[in-house]
Motif scaffolding. Structure first.
Motif, PDB file in Angstrom:
ATOM      1  N   PHE A 231      20.530  25.767  -4.358  1.00  0.00           N
ATOM      2  CA  PHE A 231      19.347  25.013  -4.750  1.00  0.00           C
ATOM      3  C   PHE A 231      19.483  23.557  -4.319  1.00  0.00           C
ATOM      4  O   PHE A 231      19.181  22.639  -5.065  1.00  0.00           O
ATOM      5  CB  PHE A 231      19.193  25.134  -6.278  1.00  0.00           C
ATOM      6  N   ARG A 232      19.932  23.360  -3.092  1.00  0.00           N
ATOM      7  CA  ARG A 232      20.105  21.997  -2.578  1.00  0.00           C
ATOM      8  C   ARG A 232      19.274  21.758  -1.332  1.00  0.00           C
ATOM      9  O   ARG A 232      19.490  20.752  -0.641  1.00  0.00           O
ATOM     10  CB  ARG A 232      21.583  21.728  -2.265  1.00  0.00           C
TER      11      ARG A 232
ATOM     12  N   ILE B  23      25.713  25.457 -10.269  1.00  0.00           N
ATOM     13  CA  ILE B  23      24.499  25.539  -9.465  1.00  0.00           C
ATOM     14  C   ILE B  23      23.782  24.200  -9.479  1.00  0.00           C
ATOM     15  O   ILE B  23      23.681  23.570 -10.527  1.00  0.00           O
ATOM     16  CB  ILE B  23      23.572  26.622 -10.043  1.00  0.00           C
TER      17      ILE B  23
ATOM     18  N   GLY C 164      20.654  25.369 -13.952  1.00  0.00           N
ATOM     19  CA  GLY C 164      21.073  26.328 -12.924  1.00  0.00           C
ATOM     20  C   GLY C 164      20.933  27.763 -13.417  1.00  0.00           C
ATOM     21  O   GLY C 164      20.612  28.669 -12.657  1.00  0.00           O
TER      22      GLY C 164
ATOM     23  N   ILE D 111      17.343  28.777 -12.977  1.00  0.00           N
ATOM     24  CA  ILE D 111      17.121  29.109 -11.561  1.00  0.00           C
ATOM     25  C   ILE D 111      17.652  30.511 -11.255  1.00  0.00           C
ATOM     26  O   ILE D 111      17.010  31.314 -10.582  1.00  0.00           O
ATOM     27  CB  ILE D 111      17.840  28.083 -10.659  1.00  0.00           C
TER      28      ILE D 111
ATOM     29  N   ILE E   8       8.455  33.974  -5.532  1.00  0.00           N
ATOM     30  CA  ILE E   8       8.503  32.539  -5.844  1.00  0.00           C
ATOM     31  C   ILE E   8       8.621  31.766  -4.544  1.00  0.00           C
ATOM     32  O   ILE E   8       8.945  32.333  -3.503  1.00  0.00           O
ATOM     33  CB  ILE E   8       9.708  32.199  -6.754  1.00  0.00           C
TER      34      ILE E   8
ATOM     35  N   LEU F 299      10.760  28.932  -3.185  1.00  0.00           N
ATOM     36  CA  LEU F 299      11.965  28.181  -3.544  1.00  0.00           C
ATOM     37  C   LEU F 299      11.757  26.672  -3.364  1.00  0.00           C
ATOM     38  O   LEU F 299      12.195  25.873  -4.191  1.00  0.00           O
ATOM     39  CB  LEU F 299      13.140  28.667  -2.684  1.00  0.00           C
TER      40      LEU F 299
ATOM     41  N   LEU G  99      10.045  25.189  -6.423  1.00  0.00           N
ATOM     42  CA  LEU G  99      10.568  25.555  -7.738  1.00  0.00           C
ATOM     43  C   LEU G  99      10.951  24.298  -8.513  1.00  0.00           C
ATOM     44  O   LEU G  99      11.572  23.381  -7.968  1.00  0.00           O
ATOM     45  CB  LEU G  99      11.785  26.454  -7.527  1.00  0.00           C
TER      46      LEU G  99
ATOM     47  N   ALA H 146      14.706  19.636 -12.300  1.00  0.00           N
ATOM     48  CA  ALA H 146      14.717  20.149 -10.926  1.00  0.00           C
ATOM     49  C   ALA H 146      13.273  20.142 -10.453  1.00  0.00           C
ATOM     50  O   ALA H 146      12.350  20.385 -11.232  1.00  0.00           O
ATOM     51  CB  ALA H 146      15.293  21.560 -10.880  1.00  0.00           C
TER      52      ALA H 146
ATOM     53  N   GLY I 254      12.460  22.503  -5.407  1.00  0.00           N
ATOM     54  CA  GLY I 254      13.587  23.247  -4.853  1.00  0.00           C
ATOM     55  C   GLY I 254      14.907  22.526  -4.885  1.00  0.00           C
ATOM     56  O   GLY I 254      15.855  22.948  -4.221  1.00  0.00           O
ATOM     57  N   GLY I 255      15.019  21.468  -5.657  1.00  0.00           N
ATOM     58  CA  GLY I 255      16.307  20.773  -5.731  1.00  0.00           C
ATOM     59  C   GLY I 255      16.441  20.023  -7.043  1.00  0.00           C
ATOM     60  O   GLY I 255      15.474  19.877  -7.800  1.00  0.00           O
ATOM     61  N   ALA I 256      17.642  19.561  -7.334  1.00  0.00           N
ATOM     62  CA  ALA I 256      17.875  18.763  -8.530  1.00  0.00           C
ATOM     63  C   ALA I 256      17.104  17.453  -8.435  1.00  0.00           C
ATOM     64  O   ALA I 256      16.906  16.929  -7.344  1.00  0.00           O
ATOM     65  CB  ALA I 256      19.371  18.485  -8.668  1.00  0.00           C
TER      66      ALA I 256
END
Lengths: 412, 412
Positions: free
Chosen positions: A91-92, A126, B328, B331, B341, B343, B346, B356, B359-361
């Motif tokens: 998820f990066r 994650i 995480g 996710i 979904i 990504l 998300l 998040a 698609g990322g933090a």
């Protein structure tokens, strides 16, 4: 980080003695990705021309190493696998993909192969950034450390919440030679996320092409890793790789139906099931290994689904933790599985002792043998659903306070 | 029997003041079915001509009272409901069916109606013989005890592992009259088996036919009881009944699309959701109520499924129990739901704070507001999956040591 580090009571007495497998070398070192004072980076090197088969998580939020692996698998050859523990690289976005690519390109240059021959596996938290520079910096030291006898150290270096390293071994006759199959795995709380991802790497000196390895691995994983569960959760990073160096020099096999494959297939199945059961035995907080055998389903797939619904029921798992012969909860779980059953033929046995039969409780049941069985560490549950020839066996562990301890305060 | 009897920390401050609802009377007594020193048998009497709608468990191993209820529902009228706690009358073959029939025939004779107007509900241990003679013997004493103000006592008498009685109330304008809707429920560990079955009984003086009540109840239960989960297990005995006496004398409604129904529908939805959330608040071991709102799914059904997969994840539920903002795991759960979904779109928020996104933090996240939110008793999780207009809200509770305590040693 997990608070509980005592070895699972269900662990095997020791790590197996794994011999060198021709065509493979292993190296580990401390890269300091997350953990301090332990090895967290592993390299598996395979001889040029090694065939590869793989099973990856089906997750729609799969990690960047899995996305890479799915992409390169059709290439069919593998020259190395690099594995880090402590960070899952999930998820990066583009940054996560770039990290995987950097690892693959660096190793491809060092080993003189295509990047498509480099597999990557990451396990850990994650969503946090993988400090890929630590891996890149470590690779020059990793390669000279490669050794044919490094597999046991690798089994430890890939661990996260595992309480013991996992290894398995089998040999088989194949095409006039004795071939060796050795595997290592990590995972506790199959198939759980974060640091509890399931990773397994199996190496063999057999000479078999990807077109034969892949169906063998799929079939074997269905009867092992895909028939086990700790909590029903699926990791973003689960990866099972099978590498075949061909160094045994066996005569070629003509195809998947070749009878010469039978012994190899049985040996591979043995290694996969051994590893999968070790993961269940290391289930977070597990005190008991539970084997659930379902018969009488419409087909094997329905039987496996029935078994997994029972295996994932928190109420069944807590009852077993408490040594409670509460078969009503099994009936409940069977009822909600959405599979066809014949209520008037439904039956349940604990340790071979029927407690329910033909749709009703066994009258005047002597509970003593059942209680004795449930007091043990290995619990056998047989379920008959009375509709067809379908059979399956699945495995899980009990649900205890230890699971809560590990998972309620784990990331921080 | 459960060891924990302290009231859930999530319980409402008190049982609501429920008024009499014209056309209904309630009686309870100690029949000694399993418990000692408490009322365990309840009779709800409805005026002749009362309409009924029902939702039953979909379990393939449903209890004998549910099998009976499914059979008589097309009849459309109800004159009484008899409910016992302590034994679920499940998986007993012909004996179980005969017990239900005996109860229905005895009450039909006493109340001068057809047996098809008598509903039966049983909750408790699965697979043990129901001592139906204790119920039959009690009926002559139960009928003279019927009282218009007995609903609060009924809410207590139907309890098993519940730590508090559950009631809800709403009124609505309907066809020129103010109608009342009052409901009671039991359940803790929705939707769990054994003594943790979910039962709910809703009564109203509205004059509405079964053809209107049934779709209203189905739709309302989809947004309430079917959108809540404690452990993902489904009981053999879950039963939700809606009884409408017609005593309010409202003018008839022309059909399910009649705008005059809107206020009644909203009031019924309110009662159903209130009861369902009380069941979650009494989830075994629950310390926190978790509300999960999913948006951006392909449709509402996909959104609900995504929400329930997250709500049923033991890893998510233990993280919340530990106050850990471990998104995480969310996710991971979203990834394994099997729904489409996107990504790259998300996102996850705790208590309105995005953790998040796309698609990322979220970079440089200030975790303080998230930690403060997670320290509370009501946790809000918003999940955006970026593919369509589908939305759903579901509810669950956290997974704590209390759940293990209650369920690991419960039957004996």
């Amino acid at each position: 980080m997990a608070k509980i580090t005592e070895t699972s009571p269900l662990a095997p007495p020791s790590f197996p003695a794994l011999p060198a497998v021709a065509g493979f070398r292993f190296a580990t070192l401390e890269a300091g990705i997350r953990y301090k004072g332990r090895r967290d980076l592993t390299l598996i090197e395979a001889a040029p021309g090694t065939s590869v088969a793989a099973v990856f998580t089906k997750s729609a939020t799969a990690g960047h190493p899995v996305l890479w692996g799915r992409r390169i698998l059709p290439h069919g050859k593998a020259r190395a696998v690099i594995i880090n523990a402590g960070n899952a690289n999930v998820f990066r976005g583009a940054e996560g993909d770039a990290a995987v690519k950097a690892e693959a390109e660096m190793l491809a240059a060092a080993l003189d192969c295509a990047p498509e021959e480099i597999y990557v596996a990451s396990t850990g938290v994650i969503g946090e950034r993988l400090p890929v520079e630590k891996i890149i910096d470590a690779i020059p030291a990793l390669i000279p450390a490669l050794a044919v006898d490094g597999i046991a150290a690798a089994a430890s270096a890939i661990m996260t919440t595992d309480t013991f390293p996992k290894g398995a071994l089998a040999t088989a006759e194949l095409g006039g030679k004795t071939v060796t199959i050795a595997g290592i795995a990590k995972g506790s709380g199959m198939i759980a996320p974060d640091m509890a991802t399931m990773l397994a790497f199996v190496v063999t000196d057999a000479d078999l092409p990807p077109a034969i390895l892949q169906p063998l691995l799929l079939e074997g994983s269905d009867k092992s890793f895909n028939a086990t569960t700790v909590d029903g959760d699926t990791s973003t990073s689960d990866t099972l790789l099978l590498l075949a160096s061909g160094k045994a020099g066996n005569t070629p096999v003509t195809g998947i139906e070749d009878p010469a494959l039978a012994a190899f297939k049985a040996a591979l199945d043995h290694v996969l099931l051994d590893l999968a059961l070790q993961v269940v035995r290391d289930g977070e907080g597990a005190q008991k290994l539970i084997q659930i055998s379902v018969s009488g389903a419409l087909d094997d797939r329905a039987a496996r689904r029935l078994g997994l619904v029972v295996a994932n029921s928190p109420l069944v798992k807590t009852a077993i933790a408490g040594g409670d012969a509460n078969w009503g909860r099994i009936i409940m779980a069977v009822g909600r599985a959405g599979e066809t059953i014949e209520l008037a033929r439904l039956g349940v046995a604990f340790g071979g002792t029927p407690v329910a039969r033909n749709g009703g409780a066994v009258p005047d049941l002597d509970e003593a043998p059942v209680a004795a069985h449930l007091a043990g560490q290995k619990i056998d549950i047989d379920i008959e659903v009375g509709t067809g020839p379908g059979k399956a066996t699945v495995w899980t562990c009990d649900l205890t306070h230890g699971y809560i301890d590990i998972n309620a305060d784990y990331r921080s």
